[in-house]
Design a protein around this motif. Structure first.
Motif, PDB file in Angstrom:
ATOM      1  N   VAL A 201       5.179   9.645 -19.746  1.00  0.00           N
ATOM      2  CA  VAL A 201       4.520   9.067 -18.854  1.00  0.00           C
ATOM      3  C   VAL A 201       5.515   8.248 -18.010  1.00  0.00           C
ATOM      4  N   VAL A 202       6.508   7.504 -18.615  1.00  0.00           N
ATOM      5  CA  VAL A 202       7.597   6.824 -17.998  1.00  0.00           C
ATOM      6  C   VAL A 202       8.465   7.824 -17.149  1.00  0.00           C
ATOM      7  N   ASN A 203       8.844   8.877 -17.647  1.00  0.00           N
ATOM      8  CA  ASN A 203       9.661   9.901 -16.981  1.00  0.00           C
ATOM      9  C   ASN A 203       8.719  10.449 -15.667  1.00  0.00           C
ATOM     10  N   THR A 204       7.527  10.591 -15.890  1.00  0.00           N
ATOM     11  CA  THR A 204       6.719  10.918 -14.670  1.00  0.00           C
ATOM     12  C   THR A 204       6.633  10.048 -13.644  1.00  0.00           C
ATOM     13  N   PHE A 205       6.760   8.671 -13.939  1.00  0.00           N
ATOM     14  CA  PHE A 205       6.636   7.551 -13.035  1.00  0.00           C
ATOM     15  C   PHE A 205       8.125   7.412 -12.429  1.00  0.00           C
ATOM     16  N   ILE A 206       9.046   7.834 -13.035  1.00  0.00           N
ATOM     17  CA  ILE A 206      10.487   7.789 -12.349  1.00  0.00           C
ATOM     18  C   ILE A 206      10.437   8.632 -11.354  1.00  0.00           C
ATOM     19  N   VAL A 207      10.136   9.945 -11.638  1.00  0.00           N
ATOM     20  CA  VAL A 207      10.304  11.267 -10.790  1.00  0.00           C
ATOM     21  C   VAL A 207       9.452  10.835  -9.609  1.00  0.00           C
ATOM     22  N   ASN A 208       8.104  10.314  -9.851  1.00  0.00           N
ATOM     23  CA  ASN A 208       7.135  10.073  -8.626  1.00  0.00           C
ATOM     24  C   ASN A 208       7.225   8.780  -8.179  1.00  0.00           C
ATOM     25  N   ILE A 209       8.400   7.974  -8.254  1.00  0.00           N
ATOM     26  CA  ILE A 209       8.341   6.694  -7.798  1.00  0.00           C
ATOM     27  C   ILE A 209       8.532   6.593  -6.068  1.00  0.00           C
ATOM     28  N   ARG A 210       8.943   7.663  -5.447  1.00  0.00           N
ATOM     29  CA  ARG A 210       9.127   7.971  -4.191  1.00  0.00           C
ATOM     30  C   ARG A 210       7.597   7.968  -3.501  1.00  0.00           C
ATOM     31  N   HIS A 211       6.629   7.931  -4.204  1.00  0.00           N
ATOM     32  CA  HIS A 211       5.207   7.947  -3.603  1.00  0.00           C
ATOM     33  C   HIS A 211       4.981   6.563  -2.980  1.00  0.00           C
ATOM     34  N   PHE A 212       5.587   5.684  -3.699  1.00  0.00           N
ATOM     35  CA  PHE A 212       5.355   4.177  -3.190  1.00  0.00           C
ATOM     36  C   PHE A 212       5.783   4.188  -1.836  1.00  0.00           C
ATOM     37  N   LEU A 213       7.076   4.442  -1.472  1.00  0.00           N
ATOM     38  CA  LEU A 213       7.558   4.659  -0.139  1.00  0.00           C
ATOM     39  C   LEU A 213       6.677   5.402   0.726  1.00  0.00           C
ATOM     40  N   MET A 214       6.245   6.814   0.458  1.00  0.00           N
ATOM     41  CA  MET A 214       5.383   7.447   1.255  1.00  0.00           C
ATOM     42  C   MET A 214       3.999   6.581   1.593  1.00  0.00           C
ATOM     43  N   THR A 215       3.483   6.121   0.765  1.00  0.00           N
ATOM     44  CA  THR A 215       2.195   5.325   0.908  1.00  0.00           C
ATOM     45  C   THR A 215       2.208   4.221   1.930  1.00  0.00           C
ATOM     46  N   ALA A 216       3.422   3.544   1.488  1.00  0.00           N
ATOM     47  CA  ALA A 216       3.914   2.452   2.232  1.00  0.00           C
ATOM     48  C   ALA A 216       3.754   2.772   3.868  1.00  0.00           C
TER      49      ALA A 216
END
Length: 245
Positions: free
Chosen positions: A74-89
């Motif tokens: 779960v933690v690894n998945t979060f790190i890999v997908n953290i770019r989605h915070f910027l996308m949605t913002a």
């Protein structure tokens, strides 16, 4: 202020249809590999329903196969997908005003591909209906073809199912190599990440999950520091040249 365009849900479905077609082979392969990794139809489909992140789901399969703890996956998945915070913002400024709960629903459907479709509506506001249409057809394709791929995998001979495990690594190479062409930064990220992971894993300092996590964060930080320092040096040189002139 941009004007509202592509106002209908059906237009969103039409705009996202190319994404749905593109997801077909990747989702199909994921479902097939999920079967050969040992996931049930329910587990594979639930992963696509709840995670909905292609590269992370493939990564999760490899980590599951090596027995990594679920919380570390779960933690690894979060790190890999953290770019989605910027996308949605970024998209929140592009899409018409809507209740937060509504934006939260279609924000779940934001991927690299759906972001590209929504973000390229230049100088125009995108309606909620259009965003839902794009997200829904892409999401449905990913989940549906995951199930179909698992069904196909279940009917393959056992020796083919065993051989398909190699395809998981081929898929990662297929995702990485095209992005490395003409992009020195990606090459550096891959090389440094691989070096850190191999050092930590083969020296038995960390387990697979932890070494991947540290390698991902470590390579990103190192490369950014290199580029920041390089930019400062270029700026300093430019300033000196201007001063001389």
């Amino acid at each position: 202020m941009g004007c509202l365009v592509n106002t209908t849900f059906s237009q969103g479905l039409k705009a996202g249809s190319s994404i749905a077609i593109g997801y077909f082979p990747v989702a199909l392969t994921f479902g097939l590999l999920a079967k050969t990794t040992g996931l049930s139809m329910l587990e594979a489909t639930a992963m696509s329903l709840l995670v909905y992140a292609g590269a992370s789901q493939y990564m999760a399969l490899s980590l599951l196969a090596t027995g990594v703890a679920p919380w570390l996956i779960v933690v690894n998945t979060f790190i890999v997908n953290i770019r989605h915070f910027l996308m949605t913002a970024s998209l929140s400024e592009k899409v018409e005003p809507a209740p937060k709960w509504m934006k939260a629903i279609y924000a779940f459907g934001v991927t690299d591909e759906t972001f590209s479709v929504l973000a390229t509506q230049k100088n125009r506001k995108v309606t909620t209906a259009f965003a839902f249409g794009v997200a829904l057809i892409a999401y449905s394709s990913w989940v549906g073809f995951t199930a179909v791929g698992h069904l196909i995998g279940a009917n393959l001979p056992q020796f083919l199912q065993n051989a398909m495990s190699v395809a998981l690594y081929a898929m990662f190479i297929g995702l990485l190599v095209p992005s490395m062409k003409g992009n020195r930064k990606v090459v550096l990220l891959a090389a440094i990440g691989a070096a850190i992971h191999c050092t930590l894993y083969y020296s038995n300092l960390l387990s697979t999950g932890w070494s991947i996590l540290v390698a991902t964060l470590g390579s990103a930080i190192i490369v950014e520091l290199i580029y920041v320092k390089s930019k400062k040096n270029v700026d300093h040189w430019s300033t000196q040249q201007e001063a001389k002139n």
